[in-house]
Design an enzyme around this catalytic site. Structure first.
Site, PDB file in Angstrom:
ATOM      1  CE  LYS A  71     -53.335  78.558 -39.730  1.00 41.34           C
ATOM      2  NZ  LYS A  71     -53.812  79.962 -39.899  1.00 41.34           N
ATOM      3  CB  VAL A 104     -47.419  76.406 -41.087  1.00 37.81           C
ATOM      4  CG1 VAL A 104     -47.189  76.454 -42.596  1.00 37.81           C
ATOM      5  CG2 VAL A 104     -48.642  77.244 -40.729  1.00 37.81           C
ATOM      6  N   GLY A 137     -48.383  78.532 -34.714  1.00 34.91           N
ATOM      7  CA  GLY A 137     -49.150  79.650 -34.186  1.00 34.91           C
ATOM      8  C   GLY A 137     -49.927  79.185 -32.976  1.00 34.91           C
ATOM      9  CG  ASP A 154     -53.921  88.349 -35.602  1.00 33.82           C
ATOM     10  OD1 ASP A 154     -53.464  89.212 -34.828  1.00 33.82           O
ATOM     11  OD2 ASP A 154     -53.554  87.166 -35.589  1.00 33.82           O
TER      12      ASP A 154
END
Length: 710
Positions: A53, A38, A33, A145
């Protein structure tokens, strides 16, 4: 964040020492991301895979804080539709959190493969997401989000699960990480208020779910542009192609749910994820009530909504009972036509409201010019209040004129500053707006202009102040000046213990002698409410409602009159259970807080909705009360929020709210308003509450539990 293997993702730690982190073995990268990577991971000795993560090295303190906040927020939430956080830690300066590994594609990948989903499947999928995010909303958490890439489809059971709370905001948070003006999130799924950089709440998540629903049904996002510069004005204006133009066989009820979720005005959206989930499931089940509610909130009057509801029920009965699809289609078209006519009438009413606003502005200009002319100021005041009543009537109780209401009062108060003969009008406006320090200064101007004004001494006593002695001295001054007056009789009862009935009698004498004394009608309404509570006297409550009506005839925007009248109506409802009282109670509270946004107005609205058997609506009101309130009032709001969650079947969340309420104000009686619900709770919840309560309160709780809540 896409967790699937991607050749573009970095190929993991290079040396052997970095292939392990915090006791976890990093097997392969799953995705990257904007702020983290991850990995698929395993812990030696545990036959289970995890998603780890990892925050890249060298990130600043803000990224570090957001990362830890995600762990904290996600760890609080428990729902099958939310990916749980299992562990969090730091190893060799690298922050990480460990989540359950969800094998399967993201919703973004699924839509890329399939193009779009059958509308019933899409509605059921988004309903599940809305229910899951509704759990977060009930806990005071906003995701901020939501997008298809953050939804994973578990290939083991097909359940859609939400992940990545990296931008989530807790309801009470006000840190630099989420300050007003930050634009956080993915642009295509951001609500208009997020695009503007303003504070967002649960309704921003509802908007994002509306975009996901639109995309899943049609295969396209509502706004099709590759440029942010082109996207922003479209989002702010709400310009998108209606869903049924792209999917002609879409059920109108489902389209209405999607349209409401995507509304530009967040007040017109569903209040939280739970409400959206219910609406979607009702639409899929063929229940048209959700659609009617959505139209009615748009400003239609009750007769129109009732007509639409009856027509919708007719459609459902025919289609279900006899399978006459053609007839159902014809009736649906007729329903659409009727709804469109009703919308046209609502637009006409809105235009009338705008005209009234223009006339108000013109009147305020005349008020400015009329300084020093007491007679003209009085006449203009009467016309201004007439306009407020007319605006309320024409708007059918919609939200549209309410911003105009407060703005009108504020501008009128400012225009009267220093006006000879208009001091009292300005004082009353400032009191209604809650600007008490300015009101006290205006009241001194009233006294200077008319030293014999008896109302001024009573109103000086009634003004909220840290100096109670000052108010009592004003009453003694009144008694000394006019000992035989009706005002003096009221003053004596304020100064010494008296029954509500005695005070009501004295106030009735004032209203007979001076029918225009709005303060006397408000106090009379309160006194009659207290008298009714003493003996469960329904006639006292009804008389209190009439006194409130009279106060609002004189000052339609007075929030204290509306609050007092709502209390009389509420206690009358407790005695009679008359359903016709429910909406007037709520409407009084909503109008009161438009002028004076006091937290107890939200708490009382939520409490009423719980008792009316409407816990989903109550939840939104009480979350707002918790956000606004402090001290004992916040504890009371938490207590009723727990009651709403309990009625929704989430006892674990309810218990958390009750324990927080006790921690907030352990000695306040209002903290324990939930005892009527506690008697129906599990033994575990009862033990937790008893353990948290102070010893002096614990015995009272035990007595209540033994008595079964009586």
């Amino acid at each position: 964040m896409n967790w699937r293997r991607d050749t573009a993702v970095e190929q993991g730690p290079e040396d052997a020492s970095e292939r392990s982190l915090g006791g976890y073995r990093l097997l392969a990268p799953l995705g990257r991301g904007s702020n983290a990577v991850v990995y698929l991971a395993r812990k030696p000795g545990i036959e289970r895979r995890f998603a780890l993560k990892l925050l890249p090295a060298g990130r600043d303190g803000e990224a570090h804080a957001r990362f830890l906040r995600e762990a904290r927020v996600a760890a609080r939430l428990d729902h099958p539709g939310l990916v749980p956080v299992i562990d969090v830690g730091e190893d060799r300066g690298r922050c990480y959190l460990v989540m359950e590994y969800v094998p399967g594609p993201s919703l973004a990948e699924l839509l890329r493969r399939r193009g779009r989903l059958p509308w019933k499947e899409a509605a059921e999928l988004v309903a599940g997401l809305a229910e899951a995010v509704g759990v977060a909303h009930a806990a005071g958490v906003v995701h901020r989000d939501l997008k298809p890439a953050n939804v994973l489809i578990d290939e083991r059971d097909g359940v859609a699960r939400i992940t990545d709370f990296g931008l989530a905001r807790e309801g009470e948070e006000n840190s630099e990480l989420t300050r007003s003006g930050d634009v956080l999130g993915t642009p295509y799924y951001m609500a208009p208020e997020q695009v503007r950089g303003r504070t967002s709440d649960a309704r921003a998540d509802v908007y994002a779910l509306g975009v996901i629903l639109y995309e899943a049904i049609s295969g396209e996002r509502p706004y099709r542009t590759g440029s942010i510069d082109e996207l922003v004005p479209q989002v702010l204006a709400g310009r998108y192609e209606p869903l049924r133009r792209k999917v002609p066989d879409l059920d109108p009820a489902l389209e209405a749910v999607c349209a409401r979720a995507l509304h530009v005005d967040r007040l017109r959206r569903y209040p939280d994820g739970g409400a959206l989930a219910t609406a979607l499931r009702d639409a899929v089940a063929g229940i048209s009530g959700t659609r009617v509610a959505g139209v009615r909130r748009g400003g239609l009057g009750a007769p129109h909504a009732l007509a639409v509801l009856m027509a919708a029920l007719a459609v459902g009965a025919i289609a279900w009972g006899f399978g006459q699809r053609a007839e159902a289609t014809r009736l649906r078209a007729a329903l659409e036509e009727r709804a469109e006519r009703a919308r046209a009438e609502a637009r006409e009413a809105a235009e009338r409201v705008r005209e009234l606003a223009q006339e108000r502005a013109a009147l305020e200009e005349r008020l400015q010019a009329a300084r020093g002319q007491a007679a003209e100021a009085s006449a203009l005041r009467a016309r201004l209040l007439d306009l407020e009543r007319e605006a309320q009537r024409d708007a059918g109780g919609s939200l549209q004129p309410r911003g105009v209401l407060k703005a009108t009062l504020e501008r009128a108060a400012e225009s009267l500053r220093g006006g000879k003969g208009a001091e009292r009008l300005r004082f009353r406006l400032l009191v209604q707006l809650g600007r008490y320090a300015e009101a006290r200064e205006a009241l001194e101007a009233v006294r200077r202009a008319n030293p014999e004004d008896l109302d001024a001494d009573i109103e000086a006593y009634a003004l909220p102040s840290d100096d109670a002695a000052q108010g009592r001295e004003a009453l003694r001054h009144l008694i000394a000046r006019a000992p035989e007056s009706a005002h003096a009789a009221v003053a004596r009862l304020f100064l010494s213990p008296s029954s509500p009935g005695e005070l009501a009698s004295a106030l009735e004498r004032v209203t007979r002698e001076q029918p225009s004394a709005a303060w006397a009608w408000v106090f009379l309404c309160r006194s009659l409410n207290a008298e009714g509570l003493r003996g469960r006297n329904v006639e006292a409550f009804r008389a209190g409602i009439r006194a409130g009506d009279r106060a609002l005839d004189l000052e339609p925007a007075n929030p204290f009159a509306r609050y007092a009248r709502s209390a009389c109506r509420y206690h009358l409802w407790l005695q009679t259970r008359d359903p016709s009282l429910q909406e007037p109670i709520l409407e009084d509270l909503r109008w009161a807080r438009e002028v004076l946004p006091s937290p107890e107005y939200w708490t009382d609205a939520g409490k009423s909705l719980v008792l009316f058997g409407r816990p989903r609506e109550a939840r939104g009101e009480l979350q707002e009360a918790v956000r606004r309130a402090r001290g004992p009032e916040r504890a009371r709001a938490l207590a009723w929020l727990g009651a709403a969650l309990f009625d929704l079947g989430d006892e674990v969340a309810a218990r958390g709210q009750w324990l927080t309420a006790i921690d907030t104000a352990p000695e306040s009686r209002a903290t324990y308003d939930f005892l009527g619900h506690l008697v129906r709770a599990s033994a575990e919840t009862r033990r937790a509450v008893l353990a948290a309560a102070p010893p002096g309160v614990r015995s009272e709780i035990e007595r209540t539990l033994r008595a079964g809540g009586r």
